[in-house]
Design a protein around this motif. Sequence first.
Motif, PDB file in Angstrom:
ATOM      1  N   LYS A   4       0.768  -1.634  -0.052  1.00  0.00           N
ATOM      2  CA  LYS A   4      -0.381  -0.485  -0.280  1.00  0.00           C
ATOM      3  C   LYS A   4       1.202   1.273   0.017  1.00  0.00           C
ATOM      4  O   LYS A   4       1.951   1.446   1.061  1.00  0.00           O
ATOM      5  N   ILE A   5       0.803   2.057  -1.218  1.00  0.00           N
ATOM      6  CA  ILE A   5       1.618   3.230  -1.358  1.00  0.00           C
ATOM      7  C   ILE A   5       0.708   4.616  -0.646  1.00  0.00           C
ATOM      8  O   ILE A   5      -0.379   4.922  -1.176  1.00  0.00           O
ATOM      9  N   LEU A   6       1.342   5.380  -0.399  1.00  0.00           N
ATOM     10  CA  LEU A   6       0.690   6.375  -0.074  1.00  0.00           C
ATOM     11  C   LEU A   6       1.428   7.706  -0.519  1.00  0.00           C
ATOM     12  O   LEU A   6       2.165   7.960  -0.460  1.00  0.00           O
ATOM     13  N   TYR A   7       0.707   8.318  -1.807  1.00  0.00           N
ATOM     14  CA  TYR A   7       0.992   9.264  -2.423  1.00  0.00           C
ATOM     15  C   TYR A   7       0.349  10.642  -1.736  1.00  0.00           C
ATOM     16  O   TYR A   7      -1.248  10.798  -2.131  1.00  0.00           O
ATOM     17  N   ALA A   8       1.367  11.277  -1.372  1.00  0.00           N
ATOM     18  CA  ALA A   8       1.025  12.432  -1.102  1.00  0.00           C
ATOM     19  C   ALA A   8       1.172  13.523  -2.336  1.00  0.00           C
ATOM     20  O   ALA A   8       2.249  14.013  -2.776  1.00  0.00           O
ATOM     21  N   THR A   9      -0.159  14.461  -2.369  1.00  0.00           N
ATOM     22  CA  THR A   9       0.204  15.452  -3.816  1.00  0.00           C
ATOM     23  C   THR A   9       0.294  16.922  -3.213  1.00  0.00           C
ATOM     24  O   THR A   9      -1.375  16.797  -2.619  1.00  0.00           O
ATOM     25  N   ASP A  10       0.737  17.864  -4.162  1.00  0.00           N
ATOM     26  CA  ASP A  10       0.223  18.934  -3.864  1.00  0.00           C
ATOM     27  C   ASP A  10      -0.292  19.866  -5.379  1.00  0.00           C
ATOM     28  O   ASP A  10      -0.418  20.494  -5.964  1.00  0.00           O
ATOM     29  N   TYR A  11       0.221  18.820  -6.174  1.00  0.00           N
ATOM     30  CA  TYR A  11      -0.564  19.102  -8.392  1.00  0.00           C
ATOM     31  C   TYR A  11       1.077  20.034  -8.255  1.00  0.00           C
ATOM     32  O   TYR A  11       0.571  20.431  -9.776  1.00  0.00           O
ATOM     33  N   LYS A  68     -11.430  17.718  -7.840  1.00  0.00           N
ATOM     34  CA  LYS A  68     -10.305  17.712 -10.153  1.00  0.00           C
ATOM     35  C   LYS A  68      -9.587  16.966 -10.218  1.00  0.00           C
ATOM     36  O   LYS A  68      -9.568  15.512 -10.873  1.00  0.00           O
ATOM     37  N   GLU A  69      -8.804  17.178  -9.677  1.00  0.00           N
ATOM     38  CA  GLU A  69      -7.375  16.948  -9.898  1.00  0.00           C
ATOM     39  C   GLU A  69      -7.451  15.631  -9.856  1.00  0.00           C
ATOM     40  O   GLU A  69      -6.709  14.988  -9.983  1.00  0.00           O
ATOM     41  N   LEU A  70      -7.419  15.240  -8.241  1.00  0.00           N
ATOM     42  CA  LEU A  70      -8.036  13.749  -7.897  1.00  0.00           C
ATOM     43  C   LEU A  70      -8.441  12.867  -8.158  1.00  0.00           C
ATOM     44  O   LEU A  70      -8.059  11.600  -8.999  1.00  0.00           O
ATOM     45  N   ALA A  71      -9.223  13.216  -9.098  1.00  0.00           N
ATOM     46  CA  ALA A  71     -10.565  12.324 -10.212  1.00  0.00           C
ATOM     47  C   ALA A  71      -9.354  12.089 -11.099  1.00  0.00           C
ATOM     48  O   ALA A  71      -9.525  10.576 -11.819  1.00  0.00           O
ATOM     49  N   GLN A  72      -8.564  12.243 -11.905  1.00  0.00           N
ATOM     50  CA  GLN A  72      -7.724  12.212 -13.073  1.00  0.00           C
ATOM     51  C   GLN A  72      -6.672  11.526 -12.463  1.00  0.00           C
ATOM     52  O   GLN A  72      -6.721  10.929 -12.945  1.00  0.00           O
ATOM     53  N   ILE A  73      -6.084  11.693 -11.339  1.00  0.00           N
ATOM     54  CA  ILE A  73      -5.056  10.650 -10.751  1.00  0.00           C
ATOM     55  C   ILE A  73      -5.459   8.926 -10.527  1.00  0.00           C
ATOM     56  O   ILE A  73      -4.633   8.413 -10.820  1.00  0.00           O
ATOM     57  N   GLU A  74      -6.786   8.950  -9.404  1.00  0.00           N
ATOM     58  CA  GLU A  74      -7.302   8.196  -9.559  1.00  0.00           C
ATOM     59  C   GLU A  74      -8.065   7.239 -10.787  1.00  0.00           C
ATOM     60  O   GLU A  74      -6.947   6.125 -10.657  1.00  0.00           O
ATOM     61  N   LYS A  75      -8.401   7.478 -11.422  1.00  0.00           N
ATOM     62  CA  LYS A  75      -8.866   7.642 -12.935  1.00  0.00           C
ATOM     63  C   LYS A  75      -7.045   6.848 -14.021  1.00  0.00           C
ATOM     64  O   LYS A  75      -7.223   5.384 -13.865  1.00  0.00           O
ATOM     65  N   GLU A  76      -6.261   6.824 -13.554  1.00  0.00           N
ATOM     66  CA  GLU A  76      -4.902   7.179 -14.340  1.00  0.00           C
ATOM     67  C   GLU A  76      -4.279   5.395 -13.246  1.00  0.00           C
ATOM     68  O   GLU A  76      -3.786   5.026 -14.274  1.00  0.00           O
ATOM     69  N   LEU A  80      -4.377   1.617 -14.254  1.00  0.00           N
ATOM     70  CA  LEU A  80      -3.199   0.439 -14.211  1.00  0.00           C
ATOM     71  C   LEU A  80      -3.836  -0.865 -13.284  1.00  0.00           C
ATOM     72  O   LEU A  80      -2.914  -1.616 -13.472  1.00  0.00           O
ATOM     73  N   GLY A  81      -4.228  -1.002 -12.967  1.00  0.00           N
ATOM     74  CA  GLY A  81      -5.232  -2.132 -11.718  1.00  0.00           C
ATOM     75  C   GLY A  81      -5.023  -1.227 -10.813  1.00  0.00           C
ATOM     76  O   GLY A  81      -4.678  -2.548  -9.529  1.00  0.00           O
ATOM     77  N   PHE A  82      -4.725  -0.671 -10.079  1.00  0.00           N
ATOM     78  CA  PHE A  82      -4.952  -0.434  -8.079  1.00  0.00           C
ATOM     79  C   PHE A  82      -5.767   0.029  -8.149  1.00  0.00           C
ATOM     80  O   PHE A  82      -6.928   0.005  -9.090  1.00  0.00           O
ATOM     81  N   ALA A  83      -5.987  -0.793  -7.107  1.00  0.00           N
ATOM     82  CA  ALA A  83      -7.420  -0.080  -6.217  1.00  0.00           C
ATOM     83  C   ALA A  83      -7.076   1.006  -5.230  1.00  0.00           C
ATOM     84  O   ALA A  83      -5.472   1.612  -5.418  1.00  0.00           O
ATOM     85  N   VAL A  84      -7.238   1.956  -5.501  1.00  0.00           N
ATOM     86  CA  VAL A  84      -7.524   3.503  -5.353  1.00  0.00           C
ATOM     87  C   VAL A  84      -8.401   4.290  -3.897  1.00  0.00           C
ATOM     88  O   VAL A  84      -9.315   4.108  -4.014  1.00  0.00           O
ATOM     89  N   THR A  85      -7.387   4.545  -3.250  1.00  0.00           N
ATOM     90  CA  THR A  85      -8.707   5.569  -2.451  1.00  0.00           C
ATOM     91  C   THR A  85      -8.518   7.040  -1.952  1.00  0.00           C
ATOM     92  O   THR A  85      -6.935   6.978  -2.775  1.00  0.00           O
ATOM     93  N   VAL A  86      -8.431   7.912  -2.242  1.00  0.00           N
ATOM     94  CA  VAL A  86      -8.844   9.178  -3.061  1.00  0.00           C
ATOM     95  C   VAL A  86      -9.339  10.026  -1.201  1.00  0.00           C
ATOM     96  O   VAL A  86     -10.427   9.822  -0.639  1.00  0.00           O
ATOM     97  N   ARG A  87      -8.411  10.681  -0.765  1.00  0.00           N
ATOM     98  CA  ARG A  87      -8.340  11.086   0.576  1.00  0.00           C
ATOM     99  C   ARG A  87      -7.688  12.727   0.120  1.00  0.00           C
ATOM    100  O   ARG A  87      -6.678  13.010   0.181  1.00  0.00           O
ATOM    101  N   ILE A  88      -9.128  13.344   0.705  1.00  0.00           N
ATOM    102  CA  ILE A  88      -8.920  15.285   0.616  1.00  0.00           C
ATOM    103  C   ILE A  88      -8.256  15.609   3.011  1.00  0.00           C
ATOM    104  O   ILE A  88      -9.921  15.649   2.969  1.00  0.00           O
ATOM    105  N   GLU A  89      -7.714  16.652   2.471  1.00  0.00           N
ATOM    106  CA  GLU A  89      -8.003  16.321   4.501  1.00  0.00           C
ATOM    107  C   GLU A  89      -6.851  18.140   4.859  1.00  0.00           C
ATOM    108  O   GLU A  89      -6.785  18.448   3.490  1.00  0.00           O
ATOM    109  N   GLN A  90      -7.509  18.316   5.862  1.00  0.00           N
ATOM    110  CA  GLN A  90      -7.165  19.841   5.731  1.00  0.00           C
ATOM    111  C   GLN A  90      -5.904  19.779   7.204  1.00  0.00           C
ATOM    112  O   GLN A  90      -6.380  19.374   8.510  1.00  0.00           O
ATOM    113  N   GLY A  91      -5.272  20.749   7.544  1.00  0.00           N
ATOM    114  CA  GLY A  91      -4.030  21.210   8.139  1.00  0.00           C
ATOM    115  C   GLY A  91      -2.977  21.136   8.000  1.00  0.00           C
ATOM    116  O   GLY A  91      -2.757  21.767   6.263  1.00  0.00           O
ATOM    117  N   ASP A  92      -1.681  21.089   8.326  1.00  0.00           N
ATOM    118  CA  ASP A  92      -0.762  21.099   8.431  1.00  0.00           C
ATOM    119  C   ASP A  92      -0.059  19.923   8.063  1.00  0.00           C
ATOM    120  O   ASP A  92      -0.234  18.096   8.021  1.00  0.00           O
TER     121      ASP A  92
END
Length: 145
Positions: A4-11, A68-76, A80-92
């Motif tokens: 399981k990979i945690l991929y953090a993005t700021d685009y 919107k941005e995360l939907a595109q990443i999720e689709k990609e 490729l065959g990954f199971a994907v969970t998308v999370r938007i959090e707020q804070g530091d």
Amino acid sequence: MIKKILYATDYSMEAKRALDFVKRLKDAGSQEVVVLHIIDQRAVTDLSRFATKDVGDILKDMQIKARKELAQIEKELKELGFAVTVRIEQGDPFREILRVEEEEKASLIVVGSQSKADSFPAMLLGSVSYNLVRKASCPVLVVKR
């Protein structure tokens, strides 16, 4: 094994390069990706000082953009065959990434490097990525520019 990979993005460009590494990890047996975007509370506060909108509207706009941005990443990644969970959090960002790492039981964190920091080591790596390397429970892959 990196299950399981945690991929953090700021685009940013660095985050996009990091996504390319995430995609390559499918061939190494990785099965799941948690795609995470943190809405930095400091940015919301700073924007609210100069904007004509209130904080709630600014936050709502940021969440819409993030979805919107995360939907595109999720689709990609799903293609490729990954199971994907998308999370938007707020804070530091640093603290939130560590919290999500623990909640999701990530095997690996993948982030792009940035250089918006005060200390020399953090400038070389990026303050969030620098602190993640120091404090995360799992390995951290930092993709440089």
